[in-house]
Design an enzyme around this catalytic site. Sequence first.
Site, PDB file in Angstrom:
ATOM      1  N   HIS A  86       0.828  -1.212   0.000  1.00 21.32           N
ATOM      2  CA  HIS A  86       0.000   0.000   0.000  1.00 21.32           C
ATOM      3  C   HIS A  86       0.861   1.261   0.000  1.00 21.32           C
ATOM      4  O   HIS A  86       0.560   2.235  -0.703  1.00 21.32           O
ATOM      5  CB  HIS A  86      -0.929  -0.034   1.216  1.00 21.32           C
TER       6      HIS A  86
ATOM      7  N   GLU B   9      -3.605   8.034   7.722  1.00 24.60           N
ATOM      8  CA  GLU B   9      -4.705   7.285   7.108  1.00 24.60           C
ATOM      9  C   GLU B   9      -5.093   6.109   8.000  1.00 24.60           C
ATOM     10  O   GLU B   9      -6.279   5.844   8.214  1.00 24.60           O
ATOM     11  CB  GLU B   9      -4.271   6.794   5.721  1.00 24.60           C
TER      12      GLU B   9
ATOM     13  N   GLU C 129       2.191   1.792  -3.367  1.00 22.17           N
ATOM     14  CA  GLU C 129       1.137   2.348  -4.226  1.00 22.17           C
ATOM     15  C   GLU C 129       1.125   3.878  -4.132  1.00 22.17           C
ATOM     16  O   GLU C 129       1.039   4.589  -5.135  1.00 22.17           O
ATOM     17  CB  GLU C 129      -0.215   1.762  -3.826  1.00 22.17           C
ATOM     18  N   HIS C 130       1.215   4.392  -2.905  1.00 22.73           N
ATOM     19  CA  HIS C 130       1.283   5.858  -2.730  1.00 22.73           C
ATOM     20  C   HIS C 130       2.496   6.432  -3.460  1.00 22.73           C
ATOM     21  O   HIS C 130       2.408   7.469  -4.124  1.00 22.73           O
ATOM     22  CB  HIS C 130       1.393   6.194  -1.245  1.00 22.73           C
TER      23      HIS C 130
END
Length: 426
Positions: A36, A116, A39-40
Amino acid sequence: MKVIVREDHRAPVVVTQVWYKVGSSYEPGGLTGASHVLEHMMFKGTARLKPNEFSRIIADNGGEENAFTGSDYTAYFQTLAADRLEVSLRLEADRMRNLRLDAGEFAKEIEVVKEERRLRTDDQPQALLYEQFNATAFLAHPYRNPVIGWEDDLATLTVADLKDWYRRWYQPSNATLVVVGDVEPARVFSLARRYFGGLPGGTVTPPKRQLEPLQRGERRLELKAPAEVPYIIMGYHAPAATADAADWEPYALEVLAGVLDGGESARLASQVRRGQEIAASAGAGYRSFQRAPGLFLLEGTPAQGRSVEELEQALRAQIRTLTQQPVSADELERVKAQVVAAEVYQRDSVFYQAMRIGLLETIGLGWRVGEDYAARIRAVTPEQVQQVALRYLGEDKLTVGVLRPQPGALPKRTNKVPGGRHDIGG
């Protein structure tokens, strides 16, 4: 790299998606959340592009773009006018092998991801229970890991870890390019060869298969946290369409989920919520399309004046009924019609068509499985629904998680996550 094209000429748009076979279920201990976070970072520049320039170029061409990470995949997409397809393929090919993982950009982005996590999990009691519930239901399989990563793993993740993760998984041979829309296949394949054909690649070694040991008794956990209402989640280990089941069983489980939670006429709504008035909300869910066996889920919040224990007994009674008597032909036909209708409506979406193709290819089933979905659902019989209930929804395969509200400041509700332009899937 596999390239799949589906023509859909109803509107002059094209959806491009690049799916990588890597997600949280590929991550070893200590590296949870790496997929993840990477991905950022895929939006933070390449050897040719500055940070966020990818997104600016897509916007300048009138398009939209984003990405999402799940347990079994990481995917990137753009929606553009059909005549701008080349822009998308050029940019995706560039960042597939030329990503610049800058330490300064990583230091900023990892803080975005930590925030997040705090907003979406740590400050959300139901989400926090779901995270710990998964870690209880799965003892060995990496489905126990949260997609966003454990807090301590995010704290120790380094840019060097991400460089290794990128080198290992982001290769043409580990990716599927899906293009759906107002396109001519010959031109798509020609552009794909132009931009992806010359990329250096290597051999990607898949992770070893990790089997979850047989569950031999019910498991329970309680989470105590400031919350407005109690909540319960229950999960039974159940097969996926990828392995470990007769080919009809996942579709029977999909129909079973529809019997329980297929709208206002389904059993949970009509009997548990409105009839017995035990639940303020109640639901059931099952996903047949994933890389490894998962869970058949039930969840709910008790109605005012009712306890979470009463709701648990009502949900268990629903499961017992399904094991003791087959659903009627009329009820089954109504549920199957709803499941099939939902599939047909989703196929109106160009984006959904690409999603289904990309998912099925990435988990190893192949896109053609999706073409048979409606026929498979229609073929399910009342006896098959009862058989999967008997086989998989036994109490020894059950994990129960309960949220016990505690006094204290409630978290502020928010739908906005700083920097949270990317989604986390299942």
